[in-house]
Scaffold this motif. Structure first.
Motif, PDB file in Angstrom:
ATOM      1  N   ILE A 166      -9.467  58.097   0.726  1.00  0.00           N
ATOM      2  CA  ILE A 166     -10.022  57.721   1.563  1.00  0.00           C
ATOM      3  C   ILE A 166     -10.084  56.974   2.778  1.00  0.00           C
ATOM      4  CG2 ILE A 166     -12.649  57.079   1.758  1.00  0.00           C
ATOM      5  CD1 ILE A 166     -14.134  58.748  -0.948  1.00  0.00           C
ATOM      6  N   THR A 167      -9.997  56.976   3.273  1.00  0.00           N
ATOM      7  CA  THR A 167      -9.803  55.639   4.346  1.00  0.00           C
ATOM      8  C   THR A 167     -11.258  55.413   5.078  1.00  0.00           C
ATOM      9  OG1 THR A 167      -7.457  56.707   4.009  1.00  0.00           O
ATOM     10  CG2 THR A 167      -7.965  54.970   5.973  1.00  0.00           C
ATOM     11  N   VAL A 168     -11.074  54.122   5.355  1.00  0.00           N
ATOM     12  CA  VAL A 168     -12.303  53.748   5.869  1.00  0.00           C
ATOM     13  C   VAL A 168     -11.766  52.930   7.017  1.00  0.00           C
ATOM     14  CG1 VAL A 168     -14.573  51.978   6.136  1.00  0.00           C
ATOM     15  CG2 VAL A 168     -14.107  53.594   3.911  1.00  0.00           C
ATOM     16  N   ILE A 217      -9.724  53.805  -1.029  1.00  0.00           N
ATOM     17  CA  ILE A 217     -10.365  54.310  -1.862  1.00  0.00           C
ATOM     18  C   ILE A 217      -9.352  55.113  -2.251  1.00  0.00           C
ATOM     19  CG2 ILE A 217     -11.620  54.547  -3.365  1.00  0.00           C
ATOM     20  CD1 ILE A 217     -13.742  53.871  -1.008  1.00  0.00           C
ATOM     21  N   ASP A 218      -8.654  55.472  -3.772  1.00  0.00           N
ATOM     22  CA  ASP A 218      -8.070  56.206  -4.338  1.00  0.00           C
ATOM     23  C   ASP A 218      -9.133  57.103  -4.820  1.00  0.00           C
ATOM     24  OD1 ASP A 218      -6.291  58.036  -5.708  1.00  0.00           O
ATOM     25  OD2 ASP A 218      -5.785  56.180  -7.264  1.00  0.00           O
ATOM     26  N   VAL A 226     -11.892  61.819   4.702  1.00  0.00           N
ATOM     27  CA  VAL A 226     -10.837  62.273   3.401  1.00  0.00           C
ATOM     28  C   VAL A 226      -9.649  62.607   4.122  1.00  0.00           C
ATOM     29  CG1 VAL A 226     -11.474  63.527   2.433  1.00  0.00           C
ATOM     30  CG2 VAL A 226     -10.292  63.184   1.114  1.00  0.00           C
ATOM     31  N   ASP A 227      -8.071  62.800   2.992  1.00  0.00           N
ATOM     32  CA  ASP A 227      -6.671  63.862   3.156  1.00  0.00           C
ATOM     33  C   ASP A 227      -7.351  64.880   2.989  1.00  0.00           C
ATOM     34  OD1 ASP A 227      -6.655  63.268   0.277  1.00  0.00           O
ATOM     35  OD2 ASP A 227      -5.221  62.364   0.718  1.00  0.00           O
ATOM     36  N   GLU A 228      -6.461  65.461   3.422  1.00  0.00           N
ATOM     37  CA  GLU A 228      -6.510  67.290   2.725  1.00  0.00           C
ATOM     38  C   GLU A 228      -6.599  67.320   1.604  1.00  0.00           C
ATOM     39  OE1 GLU A 228      -4.036  69.323   5.810  1.00  0.00           O
ATOM     40  OE2 GLU A 228      -4.883  69.030   7.244  1.00  0.00           O
ATOM     41  N   GLU A 229      -5.384  66.573   0.945  1.00  0.00           N
ATOM     42  CA  GLU A 229      -4.910  66.574   0.055  1.00  0.00           C
ATOM     43  C   GLU A 229      -6.951  65.847  -1.367  1.00  0.00           C
ATOM     44  OE1 GLU A 229      -2.956  65.368   1.817  1.00  0.00           O
ATOM     45  OE2 GLU A 229      -1.984  67.029   1.632  1.00  0.00           O
ATOM     46  N   LEU A 230      -7.571  65.687  -1.125  1.00  0.00           N
ATOM     47  CA  LEU A 230      -8.714  64.463  -1.315  1.00  0.00           C
ATOM     48  C   LEU A 230      -8.538  63.784  -2.864  1.00  0.00           C
ATOM     49  CD1 LEU A 230     -10.777  68.357  -2.265  1.00  0.00           C
ATOM     50  CD2 LEU A 230     -10.951  66.444  -0.053  1.00  0.00           C
ATOM     51  N   GLY A 237      -7.699  46.179   2.554  1.00  0.00           N
ATOM     52  CA  GLY A 237      -7.834  46.413   0.414  1.00  0.00           C
ATOM     53  C   GLY A 237      -7.822  47.650   0.310  1.00  0.00           C
ATOM     54  N   ARG A 238      -7.130  47.839  -0.479  1.00  0.00           N
ATOM     55  CA  ARG A 238      -7.184  48.970  -1.715  1.00  0.00           C
ATOM     56  C   ARG A 238      -8.373  49.219  -2.927  1.00  0.00           C
ATOM     57  NH1 ARG A 238      -2.620  52.281  -0.901  1.00  0.00           N
ATOM     58  NH2 ARG A 238      -0.874  51.443   1.053  1.00  0.00           N
TER      59      ARG A 238
END
Length: 370
Positions: free
Chosen positions: A223-225, A3-4, A216-220, A231-232
């Motif tokens: 989000i990865t599930v 999720i972007d 969630v990546d460090e740069e926020l 899917g994206r």
């Protein structure tokens, strides 16, 4: 599943329970009780108490809540003016559902399987011949009653939409009102707690409390599930309004669902905390463990290590292979987290981790159903 969230303000991330989403989960649980062994008592008692007509209707359109979840249980995600908030009551959620236009409603209702078409979107079966044929083909695979229901929905959407609303209302009267009275306080408390964690500790900590399968990546920015499906989607689509909604469910474990249809606000439908969730394994780790056990020699070694601790030399003598070969097999098992080791003098002893191995079945089920 990604999720972007690039540039998404924290206040656009909301935690809120949804009565209709919980009803959808309840219907899924009744239709697929094997997915939810912990709710066996409730599903058995509820199904036994259903009137024959309602039980029959439950299965007439079970592709809406059976093997997969239909997005019609979260209509708030398709309406920009809701700002990602579900209704406070089932009636309010059903009113939101009534606001979806026929094309959007039918497209969501007939997304029967986990097809890759879901992520790509496309025209509604009401207006596109190819989409219509694909929808009917998927319905036929579910059975003749489901195929007939899909044909009726395509031929007369208003009549079938009214049928579905009446069915939801009848379920509410038969059993769901009692369920909602029992769980709504817990779900509201969970949503408030995670909102406080989000405000005071940040998104990473809030998502960790939702599930160990979400990061969630460090740069926020993303989000990865951790799910088998790929899917994206984006939480910053101006057409529907920027935002992400996280909806708790008391009946949903082991499912961790992500609404990621194009043109809809992304929604994470997550089970509230249970003992099982604290030991969620990633899909990659599960695959690594199963592959580690796929080798016949490692299975033979595990038969020894399940009983007691062995040194490398003892295992080599037991199986008639070299110590370096045993070491290579042990390294694979240890990397997969299947072994416990301890030093006894100048020897290193290895033993199977019984708790990890005992969880493989439930971990596999949780991983594939997540």
């Amino acid at each position: 599943m990604q999720i972007d969230i690039t540039g998404l303000p924290e206040e656009r991330i909301v935690f809120a329970p949804s009565p209709l989403a919980e009803l959808g989960t309840a219907l899924h649980t009744l239709t697929e009780p094997g997915h939810h062994p912990g709710l066996h008592g409730w599903t058995t008692a509820t199904c036994a108490a259903l009137k024959p007509d309602l039980a029959d209707r439950l299965h007439e359109a079970d592709f809406l809540w059976g093997p997969t979840f239909s997005d019609i249980s979260m209509p708030f995600a398709a309406l920009a003016d809701t700002q990602g908030m579900p209704g406070a009551t089932l009636a309010q959620d059903l009113d939101l559902l009534d606001r979806l236009d026929d094309e959007l409603y039918v497209a969501a209702a007939l997304e029967i399987s986990c097809a890759s078409l879901y992520s790509r979107g496309g025209p509604s079966p009401l207006v596109d011949r190819e989409a219509r044929e694909q929808a009917l083909e998927r319905a036929v695979a579910r059975g003749p009653r489901q195929a007939e229901f899909a044909r009726r929905l395509l031929a007369d959407p208003p009549a079938v939409r009214a049928w579905i609303r009446r069915f939801f209302e009848d379920c509410d009267e038969a059993f769901f009102a009692d369920v909602w009275r029992r769980v709504r306080v817990q779900l509201a408390a969970d949503a408030r707690h995670k909102t406080e964690v989000l405000r005071h500790k940040g998104l990473a900590d809030a998502l960790t409390e939702v599930s160990a399968a979400i990061a969630v990546d460090e740069e926020l920015t993303r989000i990865t599930v951790d799910k088998l499906s790929n899917g994206r989607t984006t939480a910053v689509n101006p057409a529907i309004g920027a935002g992400l909604t996280l909806v708790p469910t008391s009946l949903g474990w082991p499912h961790l669902m992500v609404l990621h249809a194009p043109g809809w606000r992304p929604v994470v439908h997550y089970p509230v905390a249970t003992p099982e969730l604290s030991r969620t394994s990633s899909v990659d780790l599960l695959q690594q463990r199963l592959e580690a056990l796929a080798h016949p020699m490692r299975i033979r070694i595990c038969r020894n290590l399940a009983r007691t601790a062995f040194s490398t030399g003892e295992l080599a003598a037991e199986h008639g292979i070299s110590a370096p070969e045993v070491s290579r097999h042990l390294a694979v098992l240890k990397k997969a987290g299947l072994l416990q080791t301890r030093r006894r003098g100048r020897y290193v002893l290895h033993q199977l981790d019984h708790q990890v191995v005992a969880r493989l079945g439930s971990d596999f089920l949780e991983g594939v159903l997540r």
